[in-house]
Scaffold this motif. Structure first.
Motif, PDB file in Angstrom:
ATOM      1  N   GLU A  28       0.845  -1.197   0.000  1.00  0.00           N
ATOM      2  CA  GLU A  28       0.000   0.000   0.000  1.00  0.00           C
ATOM      3  C   GLU A  28       0.877   1.243   0.000  1.00  0.00           C
ATOM      4  OE1 GLU A  28      -2.194  -0.826   3.513  1.00  0.00           O
ATOM      5  OE2 GLU A  28      -0.505  -0.408   4.836  1.00  0.00           O
ATOM      6  N   TRP A  29       0.242   2.366  -0.208  1.00  0.00           N
ATOM      7  CA  TRP A  29       0.957   3.633  -0.227  1.00  0.00           C
ATOM      8  C   TRP A  29       1.562   3.925   1.147  1.00  0.00           C
ATOM      9  CZ3 TRP A  29       2.264   7.357  -3.736  1.00  0.00           C
ATOM     10  CH2 TRP A  29       1.818   7.149  -5.041  1.00  0.00           C
ATOM     11  N   HIS A  30       2.659   4.648   1.157  1.00  0.00           N
ATOM     12  CA  HIS A  30       3.340   5.031   2.389  1.00  0.00           C
ATOM     13  C   HIS A  30       2.392   5.865   3.262  1.00  0.00           C
ATOM     14  CE1 HIS A  30       6.552   4.421  -0.581  1.00  0.00           C
ATOM     15  NE2 HIS A  30       7.380   4.207   0.422  1.00  0.00           N
ATOM     16  N   SER A  31       2.300   5.534   4.527  1.00  0.00           N
ATOM     17  CA  SER A  31       1.548   6.377   5.462  1.00  0.00           C
ATOM     18  C   SER A  31       2.486   7.406   6.074  1.00  0.00           C
ATOM     19  CB  SER A  31       0.903   5.520   6.555  1.00  0.00           C
ATOM     20  OG  SER A  31       1.896   4.790   7.238  1.00  0.00           O
ATOM     21  N   ASN A  32       3.781   7.203   5.895  1.00  0.00           N
ATOM     22  CA  ASN A  32       4.812   8.050   6.483  1.00  0.00           C
ATOM     23  C   ASN A  32       5.594   8.725   5.346  1.00  0.00           C
ATOM     24  OD1 ASN A  32       7.414   8.814   7.430  1.00  0.00           O
ATOM     25  ND2 ASN A  32       7.195   7.452   9.187  1.00  0.00           N
ATOM     26  N   LYS A  33       5.534  10.055   5.270  1.00  0.00           N
ATOM     27  CA  LYS A  33       6.202  10.796   4.193  1.00  0.00           C
ATOM     28  C   LYS A  33       7.725  10.681   4.270  1.00  0.00           C
ATOM     29  CE  LYS A  33       2.754  12.942   2.064  1.00  0.00           C
ATOM     30  NZ  LYS A  33       1.632  12.079   1.920  1.00  0.00           N
ATOM     31  N   GLU A  34       8.247  10.494   5.456  1.00  0.00           N
ATOM     32  CA  GLU A  34       9.691  10.294   5.624  1.00  0.00           C
ATOM     33  C   GLU A  34      10.138   9.045   4.864  1.00  0.00           C
ATOM     34  OE1 GLU A  34      12.375   8.607   9.307  1.00  0.00           O
ATOM     35  OE2 GLU A  34      10.779  10.026   9.784  1.00  0.00           O
ATOM     36  N   ASP A  35       9.381   7.964   5.003  1.00  0.00           N
ATOM     37  CA  ASP A  35       9.716   6.723   4.293  1.00  0.00           C
ATOM     38  C   ASP A  35       9.573   6.880   2.790  1.00  0.00           C
ATOM     39  OD1 ASP A  35      10.216   5.438   6.711  1.00  0.00           O
ATOM     40  OD2 ASP A  35       8.201   4.580   6.848  1.00  0.00           O
ATOM     41  N   GLU A 126      19.913  19.002   1.540  1.00  0.00           N
ATOM     42  CA  GLU A 126      20.758  19.967   2.251  1.00  0.00           C
ATOM     43  C   GLU A 126      20.253  20.214   3.667  1.00  0.00           C
ATOM     44  OE1 GLU A 126      21.175  23.490  -0.141  1.00  0.00           O
ATOM     45  OE2 GLU A 126      22.651  22.523  -1.431  1.00  0.00           O
ATOM     46  N   ASN A 127      18.984  19.894   3.913  1.00  0.00           N
ATOM     47  CA  ASN A 127      18.395  20.021   5.253  1.00  0.00           C
ATOM     48  C   ASN A 127      17.748  18.692   5.621  1.00  0.00           C
ATOM     49  OD1 ASN A 127      19.009  22.784   5.343  1.00  0.00           O
ATOM     50  ND2 ASN A 127      17.056  23.343   4.439  1.00  0.00           N
ATOM     51  N   ASN A 128      17.775  18.367   6.908  1.00  0.00           N
ATOM     52  CA  ASN A 128      17.094  17.157   7.376  1.00  0.00           C
ATOM     53  C   ASN A 128      15.606  17.256   7.082  1.00  0.00           C
ATOM     54  OD1 ASN A 128      19.528  16.287   8.464  1.00  0.00           O
ATOM     55  ND2 ASN A 128      18.943  16.685  10.580  1.00  0.00           N
ATOM     56  N   TYR A 129      15.008  16.125   6.784  1.00  0.00           N
ATOM     57  CA  TYR A 129      13.553  16.025   6.746  1.00  0.00           C
ATOM     58  C   TYR A 129      13.185  14.838   7.626  1.00  0.00           C
ATOM     59  CZ  TYR A 129       8.758  15.297   5.345  1.00  0.00           C
ATOM     60  OH  TYR A 129       7.392  15.134   5.372  1.00  0.00           O
TER      61      TYR A 129
END
Length: 196
Positions: A28-35, A126-129
């Motif tokens: 299924e689609w990622h529920s977590n945008k970080e992943d 360049e920046n953490n996400y």
């Protein structure tokens, strides 16, 4: 890639019953945008000459069965993904080219996130996400992504930089790149041009 070819390619990959260097299955689609971001960066830095493919709607734990994604509440469109990536500060201001194709297999809809193969590697932030770290270079080796808290091995990072500088291209491929960049040709004053 032609949609018919994409359907055939995805069907072939599913039949392999394993993930690989440039393809990844998700039930299924990622529920977590970080992943999602981590997966996209890894696929954009894959070490093949293939587009990265995140194939959503294939359940590895159930013998790689097809799962319809139509009612997935986390489902995104190409515009959603582009907007999501646009807000992230990638090194050099260059983001991976990403789009979504929906295909039908076994009368069920599958979404395929396609990450175009190009020469702008390595892609990195360049920046953490959240847990995706700035300046970490992520890639994919066989069926495994670089962990979020690490950077790829130096030989993989070197390969990605060589790709950016055109050092992995054949002579004919280099010629095509050179000819496409008219502004990089200089006239020596005698009507003879050379590539700067």
């Amino acid at each position: 890639m032609c949609k018919y070819k994409l359907v055939d390619k995805i069907a072939e990959l599913i039949l392999l019953k394993q993930e690989g260097e440039y393809w990844d299955f998700k039930r299924e689609w990622h529920s977590n945008k970080e992943d999602l971001l981590h997966d996209i960066i890894c696929m954009s830095n894959n070490l093949t000459q293939e587009d990265g493919l995140i194939i959503i709607g294939v359940d590895e734990s159930d013998s790689f069965s097809i799962v319809d994604v139509t009612s997935d509440t986390n489902r995104l469109s190409t515009q959603n993904i582009v907007d999501f990536l646009k807000d992230k500060k990638f090194a050099g201001g260059i983001r991976p080219t990403v789009y979504i194709e929906t295909i039908i297999l076994e009368n069920k809809k599958i979404d395929v996130i396609i990450i175009k193969n190009d020469i702008h590697t390595p892609y990195y932030l360049e920046n953490n996400y959240q847990g995706v770290y700035a300046r970490n270079i992520y890639t994919r080796i066989m069926d495994t992504n670089t962990p979020k808290n690490k950077s790829a091995d130096i030989d993989k990072v070197e390969f990605l930089w060589k790709k950016r500088f055109g050092l992995t291209l054949t002579a004919l491929e280099k010629c095509k790149v050179y000819l496409a960049n008219k502004s990089d040709w200089i006239d020596n004053g005698n009507g003879i041009y050379y590539y700067k």
